[in-house]
Design a protein around this motif. Structure first.
Motif, short mmCIF file in Angstrom:
data_model
loop_
_atom_site.label_atom_id
_atom_site.label_comp_id
_atom_site.label_asym_id
_atom_site.label_seq_id
_atom_site.Cartn_x
_atom_site.Cartn_y
_atom_site.Cartn_z
N HIS A 163 1.11 -1.02 -0.31
CA HIS A 163 0.12 -0.05 0.11
C HIS A 163 0.75 0.93 0.28
O HIS A 163 1.86 1.28 0.81
N GLU A 164 0.73 2.39 -0.93
CA GLU A 164 1.38 3.10 -0.83
C GLU A 164 1.84 4.42 0.80
O GLU A 164 2.66 4.45 0.80
N TYR A 165 0.56 4.08 1.53
CA TYR A 165 0.93 4.73 2.63
C TYR A 165 1.73 3.56 3.44
O TYR A 165 3.19 4.52 4.15
N LEU A 166 1.97 2.27 3.46
CA LEU A 166 2.79 2.15 4.48
C LEU A 166 4.48 1.88 3.56
O LEU A 166 4.90 2.07 3.88
N CYS A 167 3.66 1.88 2.04
CA CYS A 167 5.39 2.44 1.78
C CYS A 167 6.30 3.18 2.06
O CYS A 167 7.50 3.54 1.98
N LYS A 168 5.87 4.76 1.96
CA LYS A 168 5.78 6.07 2.00
C LYS A 168 6.76 5.16 3.28
O LYS A 168 7.38 6.20 3.85
N GLN A 169 6.21 5.17 4.63
CA GLN A 169 6.61 5.42 6.03
C GLN A 169 7.56 4.06 5.46
O GLN A 169 8.83 4.34 6.19
N ARG A 170 7.53 3.08 4.85
CA ARG A 170 9.03 2.28 5.12
C ARG A 170 9.96 2.79 4.22
O ARG A 170 11.10 2.62 4.95
N GLY A 171 10.28 3.34 3.33
CA GLY A 171 10.88 3.88 2.33
C GLY A 171 11.59 5.10 2.71
O GLY A 171 12.42 5.39 3.01
N ASP A 172 10.92 5.81 4.07
CA ASP A 172 11.40 6.59 4.60
C ASP A 172 12.62 5.94 5.88
O ASP A 172 13.61 7.03 6.33
N ASP A 173 12.16 5.44 6.38
CA ASP A 173 13.29 4.49 7.31
C ASP A 173 14.27 3.62 6.52
O ASP A 173 15.16 4.20 7.02
N ILE A 174 14.08 3.10 5.27
CA ILE A 174 14.97 2.94 4.30
C ILE A 174 16.03 4.25 3.89
O ILE A 174 17.85 3.55 4.26
N GLY A 175 15.08 5.07 3.56
CA GLY A 175 16.07 6.12 3.30
C GLY A 175 16.69 6.29 4.72
O GLY A 175 17.96 7.35 4.42
N LYS A 176 16.43 6.71 5.41
CA LYS A 176 17.54 7.24 6.88
C LYS A 176 18.67 6.40 7.22
O LYS A 176 19.80 6.43 7.82
N PHE A 177 18.07 5.16 6.54
CA PHE A 177 19.10 4.14 7.23
C PHE A 177 20.39 4.09 6.13
O PHE A 177 21.32 3.97 6.44
N LEU A 178 19.85 4.22 4.42
CA LEU A 178 20.72 4.91 3.97
C LEU A 178 21.47 6.00 4.27
O LEU A 178 22.94 5.72 3.40
N ALA A 179 20.99 6.80 4.45
CA ALA A 179 22.02 8.23 4.80
C ALA A 179 22.96 7.77 5.66
O ALA A 179 24.05 8.90 5.81
N ASP A 180 22.98 7.70 7.40
CA ASP A 180 23.34 7.28 8.05
C ASP A 180 23.71 5.89 7.42
O ASP A 180 25.62 6.59 8.84
N LEU A 181 23.86 4.86 7.01
CA LEU A 181 24.91 4.22 6.93
C LEU A 181 26.31 4.98 5.98
O LEU A 181 27.28 4.64 5.57
N ARG A 182 25.56 5.54 4.74
CA ARG A 182 26.32 6.96 3.68
C ARG A 182 27.94 7.20 4.73
O ARG A 182 29.05 7.74 4.75
N ILE A 183 27.02 8.12 6.46
CA ILE A 183 27.61 8.92 7.02
C ILE A 183 29.23 7.72 7.70
O ILE A 183 29.91 8.12 8.04
N HIS A 184 28.24 6.75 8.09
CA HIS A 184 28.97 5.13 8.79
C HIS A 184 30.89 5.59 7.93
O HIS A 184 31.90 5.00 7.97
N VAL A 185 30.32 5.13 6.27
CA VAL A 185 30.62 4.58 5.18
C VAL A 185 32.17 5.14 5.07
O VAL A 185 33.31 5.66 4.98
N SER A 186 31.49 6.50 4.93
CA SER A 186 32.67 8.37 4.74
C SER A 186 33.20 9.00 5.24
O SER A 186 34.16 9.12 5.44
#
Length: 743
Positions: free
Chosen positions: A187-210
């Protein structure tokens, strides 16, 4: 989803209620199929709300929904069963009304589920092949069945799904595809909530890697299984790193060990590794953005559904109301009603009961909710005069230069949905969503059926017409009941058994002349010969069953909003005390919004579900805040509380006689005035300063509270409390033996 480990179930061996609950369940299950046909599975809902059960299940399920992985910060969670306790359906196996009732209290069958996943799943439990035998033990059920819903306790759960960086999800197996489609995990509503969390994970991962030395959160912490959407995070991480060489090692490993292995490799990564990781993150995000994912619809085509697919596909979305706001709608301006988050003593949907004097907008609220839910095209078919829906205090309205639009906004409890009804005052046009926002039924205060009329159009506006037209009759129930197949008739009979409180030996049956009868004590009584109160409630209940059966096979799982004006009409006091509790037990997933003038009808409601409306000194309608608890209050106490606002339940003629007596006494000759005044003070004010102040404060509070306009009740109460507190302070300073202060 993420696989959950084993746990120590709740110890209920010392709970005396559980023995009785299990005995009642097994006695029911041993009845013949014919006896069970018109009876519901006896389940003790307090089991799922008890502290030991809730704590154990929440701990085992990592404090989040086992399917969508949202925790309590996102949505309400509650204890449910993986295999439904009744009416299991779906897949190649046929529908069974009592499958899997015998597993209702099995700890290995308990899960933590959010209200949205529960609303979508209901009692659907598709399986490949045959179901386990009736009354089979839990281990045998697991051994012999192949569920088409992913079991969070068994197998490699994460392998059934693939997650994209933007939060979308794909099923990678038959079980995964069925689970995604049934629970609308895409569902779009759930995918948006899940996508926001994955986006935060990838952003934190970039910081950790760089950054070096490493800053911020460690990778294994980012992927911790207790996190919301941990399964989605791990799925994205496996797509990123599995098979990739980091610090000279190929990243692989079991699902459970993957976060630790990855975290160690990341700590040892050198600059070239870190550059490749950052590049891989960017390329995956870009790829996922353009990737097409097909939306799955349940039931899937790769297995034969056991239920009516036409009924499934036409089912309206759940429209449980969380918040409704009125702006310039009739006498309601800037009024907001909210439902409580959850019930404390049952799993059913929170409801609302509206109280208040006449002309404070109770019926207007029901009408506004109905108009917002049925949508503009259906609202126009009611042929309501637009001028009747606008502010009563706005003058001629349509000749104003800047008329105010009437607006009703409803925020729903599920799926982040909202609907808005707007009446353009200047153009007399209704605006809103294109179609009905959900299934809504409405009943005015005059609920009677016409024996000459047995049909009603299957339209949204026809279901709420009696809220706007007091002469609109309900369809004759007997004709429709006689037309039902045995399964549907038994569903309605189950509903009537609960609402009418039939004993175990009573039945709902047709007689030899084809009339539908309620057999009480072995004596069949036709519906049309029941008392006015019985007929009123029965006609409404049958009508609710008629409309719900258009969309739901099982009335116990039917979802709708039902609006009832003056629910106490025609009911005996005993019925008034049990009507709300009976309706809520009979239809636990239906949200009732009702009005009443009778304190007996508050039985069955919880604190926060009762709203009192009043008019202030300007005539504007407002909501009385800070109401007392209704638990344990007698009917007379409710009448003299802020819920109904009477100063006394004494006969008005008696009160008038006391007033005349006081006046006669105070008109005595001067020689007897002192003695008379002393008697009056003892009768009315009391002896001490404290008693006098309390009496005066209470009299002032009750007087102000009963005014239809003037000081708000809560203001009068606060003033009275302050007066008493001041008196107590003065009394304390005076000390023993001091002269009492004058009142």
């Amino acid at each position: 989803m993420i696989r959950l480990g084993s746990y120590i179930g709740p110890d209920l061996s010392l709970d005396p209620n559980m023995g009785d609950a299990k005995r009642a369940l097994w006695e029911y299950l041993r009845r013949s199929p014919e006896e069970r046909a018109q009876r519901r599975v006896p389940m003790d809902e307090t089991f799922y709300l008890s502290e030991p059960v809730v704590e154990a299940v929440r701990r085992r399920c990592l404090e989040k929904c086992v399917f969508c992985e949202r925790d309590g910060s996102f949505i309400q969670l509650r204890v449910e069963t993986f295999r439904p306790p009744r009416d299991a359906a779906g897949g190649f196996a046929e529908v069974h009304s009592d499958w899997y009732a015998w597993l209702a209290y099995e700890s290995e069958n308990l899960i933590l589920e959010c209200v949205e996943c529960s609303s979508r799943r209901r009692t659907e439990f598709p399986v490949q092949g045959e179901r386990a035998p009736y009354l089979a033990a839990m281990e045998e059920v697991r051994r012999r069945e192949r569920p088409l819903i992913v079991d969070p306790y068994r197998g490699r759960v994460e392998t059934h799904f693939s997650f994209l960086a933007d939060g979308r999800i794909e099923g990678t197996s038959a079980e995964g595809r069925t689970t995604v489609a049934l629970l609308r995990l895409d569902h779009e509503y759930l995918c948006k909530q899940r996508g926001d969390d994955i986006g935060k994970f990838l952003a934190d991962l970039r910081i950790h890697v760089s950054e070096r030395p490493r800053h911020g959160e460690q990778v294994d912490s980012m992927l911790h299984r207790w996190r919301p959407f941990a399964g989605a995070r791990r799925g994205v991480a496996r797509r990123l790193f599995e098979g990739m060489e980091i610090a000279g090692a190929i990243i692989k490993g079991s699902i459970s060990a993957f976060p630790v292995i990855l975290s160690k490799a990341m700590d040892a990564a050198e600059t070239p590794d870190r550059d490749r990781i950052l590049q891989r993150i960017s390329s995956m995000v870009a790829e996922d953005t353009t990737r097409q994912v097909d939306r799955l619809v349940y039931p899937l085509e790769d297995f034969r559904p056991a239920r009516d697919t036409e009924r499934q596909s036409s089912r309206p979305p759940a429209a449980w109301i969380e918040r409704v706001h009125f702006e310039s709608f009739k006498g309601l301006n800037d009024i907001t009603l909210k439902s409580i988050p959850a019930r404390s003593d049952a799993k059913g949907v929170p409801c609302l009961m509206l109280l208040g004097e006449n002309a404070v907008g109770k019926s207007s609220i029901l009408q506004g909710i109905a108009l917002a839910l049925i949508g503009p095209s259906e609202a126009k078919r009611l042929k309501v005069e637009p001028a009747d829906l606008l502010r009563a205090d706005s003058g001629p309205r349509f000749d104003q230069l800047s008329p105010e639009d009437a607006v009703v906004r409803i925020d729903f409890r599920l799926f982040g949905r909202t609907t808005i009804f707007t009446l353009d005052a200047a153009r007399r046009k209704i605006r809103g969503a294109s179609g009905p926002a959900g299934l809504v039924l409405g009943y005015g205060p005059h609920r009677y059926f016409d024996p000459r009329r047995s049909e009603r159009p299957n339209t949204a506006h026809a279901r709420v017409r009696s809220l706007f037209n007091p002469t609109a009759a309900l369809p004759f129930p007997t004709t429709w009941l006689n037309s039902l197949d045995p399964g549907s008739f038994n569903e309605v009979a189950k509903l009537l058994r609960v609402v009418l409180a039939l004993s175990d030996n009573d039945e709902v049956v047709p007689d030899v002349d084809g009339r539908i009868c309620v057999a009480m004590g072995g004596v069949p009584v036709p519906l049309e010969r029941l008392s006015e109160g019985y007929r009123s409630i029965l006609a409404m209940i049958v009508d609710i069953g008629r409309e719900l059966l258009r969309y739901f096979d099982n009335l116990e799982d039917a979802e709708a909003v039902v609006l009832i004006d003056e629910i106490d009409t025609h009911l005996h006091p005993r019925w008034k005390m049990r009507v709300m509790g009976a309706l809520r037990r009979a239809l636990p997933r239906v949200q009732f919004v009702v009005t009443t003038h009778d304190p007996l009808c508050l039985r069955g409601m919880e604190d926060g579900e009762v709203i009192v409306l009043q008019r202030d000194e300007t005539g504007a309608i407002s909501i009385v805040p800070d109401l007392p608890s209704i638990k344990g209050m007698r009917a007379d106490q409710l009448l003299t509380s802020d819920f109904f606002g009477l100063s006394s339940t004494i006969d008005p003629e008696t009160e008038l006689g006391v007033a005349r007596f006081v006046k006669a006494v105070t008109d005595l000759p001067d020689a007897q005035v002192d003695e008379a005044n002393r008697m009056v003070r003892q009768l009315v004010l009391g002896d001490t300063a404290l008693e006098q102040v309390v009496q005066e404060a209470l009299s002032r509070f009750l007087s102000e509270r009963e005014r239809p306009k003037g000081t708000l009740r809560t203001e009068a109460r606060a003033e009275a409390v302050q007066v008493i507190l001041d008196a107590l302070r003065r009394e304390g300073r005076a000390g023993p033996g001091s002269e009492p202060h004058s009142a």
